[in-house]
Motif scaffolding. Sequence first.
Motif, PDB file in Angstrom:
ATOM      1  N   VAL A   1      86.831  58.969   3.387  1.00 52.50           N
ATOM      2  CA  VAL A   1      86.177  58.814   2.090  1.00 52.50           C
ATOM      3  C   VAL A   1      85.060  59.843   1.951  1.00 52.50           C
ATOM      4  CG1 VAL A   1      86.677  56.351   1.907  1.00 52.50           C
ATOM      5  CG2 VAL A   1      84.523  57.081   2.930  1.00 52.50           C
ATOM      6  N   ARG A   2      84.790  60.226   0.723  1.00 53.25           N
ATOM      7  CA  ARG A   2      83.673  61.110   0.448  1.00 53.25           C
ATOM      8  C   ARG A   2      82.737  60.430  -0.551  1.00 53.25           C
ATOM      9  NH1 ARG A   2      83.372  64.238  -4.136  1.00 53.25           N
ATOM     10  NH2 ARG A   2      85.058  63.986  -5.650  1.00 53.25           N
ATOM     11  N   GLU A   3      81.475  60.600  -0.331  1.00 51.03           N
ATOM     12  CA  GLU A   3      80.457  60.051  -1.225  1.00 51.03           C
ATOM     13  C   GLU A   3      80.473  60.873  -2.518  1.00 51.03           C
ATOM     14  OE1 GLU A   3      75.887  58.533  -0.581  1.00 51.03           O
ATOM     15  OE2 GLU A   3      76.472  60.435   0.308  1.00 51.03           O
ATOM     16  N   ILE A   4      80.463  60.201  -3.681  1.00 53.99           N
ATOM     17  CA  ILE A   4      80.583  60.941  -4.940  1.00 53.99           C
ATOM     18  C   ILE A   4      79.270  61.051  -5.707  1.00 53.99           C
ATOM     19  CG2 ILE A   4      83.033  60.463  -5.220  1.00 53.99           C
ATOM     20  CD1 ILE A   4      82.333  58.226  -7.166  1.00 53.99           C
ATOM     21  N   CYS A   5      78.264  60.271  -5.330  1.00 51.08           N
ATOM     22  CA  CYS A   5      76.938  60.440  -5.928  1.00 51.08           C
ATOM     23  C   CYS A   5      75.900  59.877  -4.966  1.00 51.08           C
ATOM     24  CB  CYS A   5      76.841  59.767  -7.299  1.00 51.08           C
ATOM     25  SG  CYS A   5      77.220  58.021  -7.327  1.00 51.08           S
ATOM     26  N   PRO A   6      74.663  60.321  -5.076  1.00 52.40           N
ATOM     27  CA  PRO A   6      73.633  59.859  -4.135  1.00 52.40           C
ATOM     28  C   PRO A   6      73.495  58.343  -4.179  1.00 52.40           C
ATOM     29  CG  PRO A   6      72.833  61.701  -5.446  1.00 52.40           C
ATOM     30  CD  PRO A   6      74.132  61.270  -6.066  1.00 52.40           C
ATOM     31  N   PRO A   7      73.134  57.740  -3.054  1.00 52.13           N
ATOM     32  CA  PRO A   7      72.984  56.283  -3.020  1.00 52.13           C
ATOM     33  C   PRO A   7      71.821  55.821  -3.885  1.00 52.13           C
ATOM     34  CG  PRO A   7      72.107  57.238  -1.019  1.00 52.13           C
ATOM     35  CD  PRO A   7      72.770  58.349  -1.775  1.00 52.13           C
ATOM     36  N   LEU A   8      72.006  54.671  -4.477  1.00 48.91           N
ATOM     37  CA  LEU A   8      70.946  54.054  -5.260  1.00 48.91           C
ATOM     38  C   LEU A   8      70.733  52.641  -4.750  1.00 48.91           C
ATOM     39  CD1 LEU A   8      71.628  55.092  -8.979  1.00 48.91           C
ATOM     40  CD2 LEU A   8      69.586  55.598  -7.641  1.00 48.91           C
ATOM     41  N   GLY A   9      69.592  52.086  -5.049  1.00 56.05           N
ATOM     42  CA  GLY A   9      69.322  50.716  -4.648  1.00 56.05           C
ATOM     43  C   GLY A   9      67.976  50.264  -5.177  1.00 56.05           C
ATOM     44  N   ASP A  10      67.653  49.036  -4.859  1.00 56.36           N
ATOM     45  CA  ASP A  10      66.380  48.483  -5.300  1.00 56.36           C
ATOM     46  C   ASP A  10      65.974  47.393  -4.324  1.00 56.36           C
ATOM     47  OD1 ASP A  10      64.131  47.933  -6.810  1.00 56.36           O
ATOM     48  OD2 ASP A  10      65.213  47.920  -8.715  1.00 56.36           O
TER      49      ASP A  10
ATOM     50  N   LYS B   1      73.210  52.193 -13.391  1.00 52.53           N
ATOM     51  CA  LYS B   1      72.782  53.582 -13.211  1.00 52.53           C
ATOM     52  C   LYS B   1      73.871  54.408 -12.521  1.00 52.53           C
ATOM     53  CE  LYS B   1      67.802  52.640 -12.913  1.00 52.53           C
ATOM     54  NZ  LYS B   1      66.621  52.616 -12.011  1.00 52.53           N
ATOM     55  N   VAL B   2      74.578  53.803 -11.571  1.00 48.89           N
ATOM     56  CA  VAL B   2      75.664  54.506 -10.888  1.00 48.89           C
ATOM     57  C   VAL B   2      76.864  54.654 -11.816  1.00 48.89           C
ATOM     58  CG1 VAL B   2      77.279  54.459  -8.952  1.00 48.89           C
ATOM     59  CG2 VAL B   2      74.918  53.719  -8.622  1.00 48.89           C
ATOM     60  N   LEU B   3      77.243  53.576 -12.482  1.00 52.10           N
ATOM     61  CA  LEU B   3      78.424  53.606 -13.341  1.00 52.10           C
ATOM     62  C   LEU B   3      78.255  54.553 -14.516  1.00 52.10           C
ATOM     63  CD1 LEU B   3      79.381  49.804 -13.383  1.00 52.10           C
ATOM     64  CD2 LEU B   3      80.241  51.626 -11.900  1.00 52.10           C
ATOM     65  N   ASP B   4      77.018  54.807 -14.928  1.00 51.88           N
ATOM     66  CA  ASP B   4      76.746  55.721 -16.035  1.00 51.88           C
ATOM     67  C   ASP B   4      76.828  57.192 -15.631  1.00 51.88           C
ATOM     68  OD1 ASP B   4      76.412  53.873 -18.077  1.00 51.88           O
ATOM     69  OD2 ASP B   4      74.261  53.643 -17.729  1.00 51.88           O
ATOM     70  N   LYS B   5      76.865  57.468 -14.342  1.00 49.32           N
ATOM     71  CA  LYS B   5      76.880  58.861 -13.885  1.00 49.32           C
ATOM     72  C   LYS B   5      78.239  59.519 -14.155  1.00 49.32           C
ATOM     73  CE  LYS B   5      73.416  58.589 -10.189  1.00 49.32           C
ATOM     74  NZ  LYS B   5      72.572  59.690 -10.683  1.00 49.32           N
ATOM     75  N   THR B   6      78.201  60.809 -14.436  1.00 45.02           N
ATOM     76  CA  THR B   6      79.426  61.572 -14.678  1.00 45.02           C
ATOM     77  C   THR B   6      80.355  61.507 -13.475  1.00 45.02           C
ATOM     78  OG1 THR B   6      78.189  63.107 -16.078  1.00 45.02           O
ATOM     79  CG2 THR B   6      80.334  63.848 -15.285  1.00 45.02           C
ATOM     80  N   GLU B   7      79.772  61.540 -12.275  1.00 42.28           N
ATOM     81  CA  GLU B   7      80.581  61.518 -11.051  1.00 42.28           C
ATOM     82  C   GLU B   7      81.376  60.218 -10.900  1.00 42.28           C
ATOM     83  OE1 GLU B   7      76.792  63.881 -10.157  1.00 42.28           O
ATOM     84  OE2 GLU B   7      77.381  62.092 -11.280  1.00 42.28           O
ATOM     85  N   ALA B   8      80.946  59.170 -11.610  1.00 45.69           N
ATOM     86  CA  ALA B   8      81.623  57.878 -11.494  1.00 45.69           C
ATOM     87  C   ALA B   8      82.776  57.721 -12.478  1.00 45.69           C
ATOM     88  CB  ALA B   8      80.614  56.743 -11.697  1.00 45.69           C
ATOM     89  N   ASN B   9      83.075  58.759 -13.255  1.00 47.90           N
ATOM     90  CA  ASN B   9      84.219  58.701 -14.171  1.00 47.90           C
ATOM     91  C   ASN B   9      85.496  58.414 -13.388  1.00 47.90           C
ATOM     92  OD1 ASN B   9      82.628  59.272 -16.372  1.00 47.90           O
ATOM     93  ND2 ASN B   9      83.131  61.462 -16.435  1.00 47.90           N
ATOM     94  N   GLY B  10      86.256  57.445 -13.860  1.00 44.77           N
ATOM     95  CA  GLY B  10      87.475  57.060 -13.162  1.00 44.77           C
ATOM     96  C   GLY B  10      87.277  55.933 -12.173  1.00 44.77           C
ATOM     97  N   LEU B  11      86.037  55.527 -11.957  1.00 40.99           N
ATOM     98  CA  LEU B  11      85.762  54.408 -11.047  1.00 40.99           C
ATOM     99  C   LEU B  11      86.131  53.104 -11.754  1.00 40.99           C
ATOM    100  CD1 LEU B  11      82.612  54.064  -8.808  1.00 40.99           C
ATOM    101  CD2 LEU B  11      83.498  52.094 -10.030  1.00 40.99           C
ATOM    102  N   ARG B  12      86.956  52.305 -11.129  1.00 43.03           N
ATOM    103  CA  ARG B  12      87.471  51.092 -11.780  1.00 43.03           C
ATOM    104  C   ARG B  12      87.179  49.801 -11.013  1.00 43.03           C
ATOM    105  NH1 ARG B  12      87.159  53.696 -15.376  1.00 43.03           N
ATOM    106  NH2 ARG B  12      88.706  54.584 -16.787  1.00 43.03           N
ATOM    107  N   THR B  13      86.513  49.909  -9.864  1.00 42.85           N
ATOM    108  CA  THR B  13      86.298  48.706  -9.051  1.00 42.85           C
ATOM    109  C   THR B  13      84.889  48.687  -8.487  1.00 42.85           C
ATOM    110  OG1 THR B  13      88.623  48.815  -8.369  1.00 42.85           O
ATOM    111  CG2 THR B  13      87.202  47.295  -7.161  1.00 42.85           C
ATOM    112  N   VAL B  14      84.217  47.532  -8.603  1.00 43.09           N
ATOM    113  CA  VAL B  14      82.930  47.281  -7.974  1.00 43.09           C
ATOM    114  C   VAL B  14      83.132  46.161  -6.955  1.00 43.09           C
ATOM    115  CG1 VAL B  14      80.550  46.498  -8.282  1.00 43.09           C
ATOM    116  CG2 VAL B  14      81.595  48.021  -9.980  1.00 43.09           C
ATOM    117  N   VAL B  15      82.763  46.436  -5.710  1.00 45.10           N
ATOM    118  CA  VAL B  15      82.931  45.461  -4.626  1.00 45.10           C
ATOM    119  C   VAL B  15      81.568  44.883  -4.274  1.00 45.10           C
ATOM    120  CG1 VAL B  15      83.891  45.045  -2.335  1.00 45.10           C
ATOM    121  CG2 VAL B  15      84.770  46.934  -3.730  1.00 45.10           C
TER     122      VAL B  15
END
Length: 610
Positions: free
Chosen positions: A269-278, A395-409
């Motif tokens: 797997v490759r990371e597609i955007c920097p990690p986010l959290g709170d 914030k992650v789902l709104d990123k351009t890099e997340a286009n095509g992402l269809r699943t949140v685990v």
Amino acid sequence: MELSIIKGPQLVIALDIGTTYSGYAWQHRSEFETNRNNVHFNTSWGAGALQLHKTSTCILIKFKKETEKAENKKPDIKVSIDENKLSITEDVETKIGQEAERVYSGIAKQNKIDEMYGQYYFFKGFKIALYNKHFNRSIEDQIDQPFRLFDVMALFIKALKDHCLKKLQTQGMTVDMKKTLFVVTVPAIWTEEAKKFMIDASIAAGIGNKNLLLALEPEAAAIYCLNLPEGERKDMHDLGMKGQKFLVADLGGGTADLFAVEVEESGSVREICPPLGDQVGGQNINRAFLQVCYDSFEGDDWAKTFGKATPVEMWKMEAEFEKKKVAIGSDDPDGEMIDLEVPASIRDSLHDQSVKLKDTGYIAFEDREFMFNSGLVRKNLFQETCKIVYGTIKKVLDKTEANGLRTVVLVGGFAESPIVVENIRKMIANDFQGIKVVIPSSPFKAVLNRAVLFGHNPMIIRSRISRETYGIETNVKFDPNIHDEQKKWNQKITGEDYCKNIFHIHVRKDQSVVLCNAQPVKKYIPVYKHQNNLRLPIYKSLSSTNPKYTDEGDCEKVGEINVVFENTTEDSEKSVDVSMIYGGTALSVIAKDNASGKEYIADIKFNRVK
């Protein structure tokens, strides 16, 4: 360090140190090669403890000999701010988890607080201190005694490690420590300083530096998603198929930690955007619950009443709430009540009516217990926390890099709550209709389970996004068209003008970096021919992708390599090639003296601690 860890370990032991719960798991190499899902967990945590694969993240430290005589005052324990090494030289006993809670509860009942000073130290929730950007080395225990955070963490890791080794020995296993790899989990959103802190604490706990690997918690959960049984994979939106993008949200006691990946043709797997959290999780619910307790009393006398409750009574009430909150369903009837035993001092004050509860409809007192309407927990406590969690996911789902992402685990202990799952599902469905939210069968085990697999195959994560910009501080010939006049200095021997404090970039923030592949090599030459060494200060910038000078913005020195030129003269050609390599979860900086061929590797020391 990660480039030099042992390869093909005979045994991998994962230590998952959570904000609220901790545990360990293990697997032999032969099991990994034949059935990688055959991971073993400990569920035995001492007399009276629940038979779960994790126990409470707490530790009781007992000095066999009192460090100071307690004469109705707290001992003045000085906290060292030296580098990360275990400072305790006295013989101490430690207990962790529910056993520590049980023993400390008995000690607190048998002794007055001033009789415990200097001999007994009890800590809960100490990991949360490392989430702060400028974390402090000193923490206080349940009765306000100061202690080194480093010592607490090192002793906890040591106790967890020793518990595991004893468990394996009782099962008749012989552990070869030289061929055993320990994987310690950390949040992805932690600073490099905090991660280095955990490395040092693990080494102080008796783990060799070649036998230690950090695993980022949401990454371990992503690996879990790649190794699901076929039936569960289908139920979870065909999770882990080649070409698929998905987001892992690790929801624990202290943080929501996110990791977005794409599965490559190789299965890595490759990371597609920097990690986010709170800093949001189950502990937010607990704090809000206690605040509701305080707000439910009339007047100001409640503060004095709660102040009389012992620390043990208060954390017992919170621990009981911790167990019951996760079991509340999202569709429970409004009339369902949650009962919690009230500390004695509060109970007595309610009986004699020296303090009174407001008529809110949410909380009542009957006999020895507080009765809470579950609607309070569902609507008032959970909903606000879920909004913060969802805000980070969005914030992650709104990123351009997340286009095509269809699943949140959703994984982690907080994802065990039906209310959390239902709230997050509704919020995502409202804004992202095509995205499905899935939960594995054991979300609480996901990180610990696959941290073991990560130890067997660290390169399953093929590439990461660099969190920061890294480079070398150097001098270049001064150009009045591009350089700051105030940084000009003159080399007296040649008469040439140079510019100081140049940030020579090697790796940029947000750059995708393939692991174990060296970044482009850059050459450095001494300013003076007579130099017999070359200092290479290593700098980073958290916010800038293109810093110009090392003394601008948030640039910070994180390490230094000193290359010594051996057997050279003033006329000798002197140059150093520098490359940076991501070896897993950390960055290695390698400098090579081109004349001798000798290599130097940076020992980065992080200083952003108090």
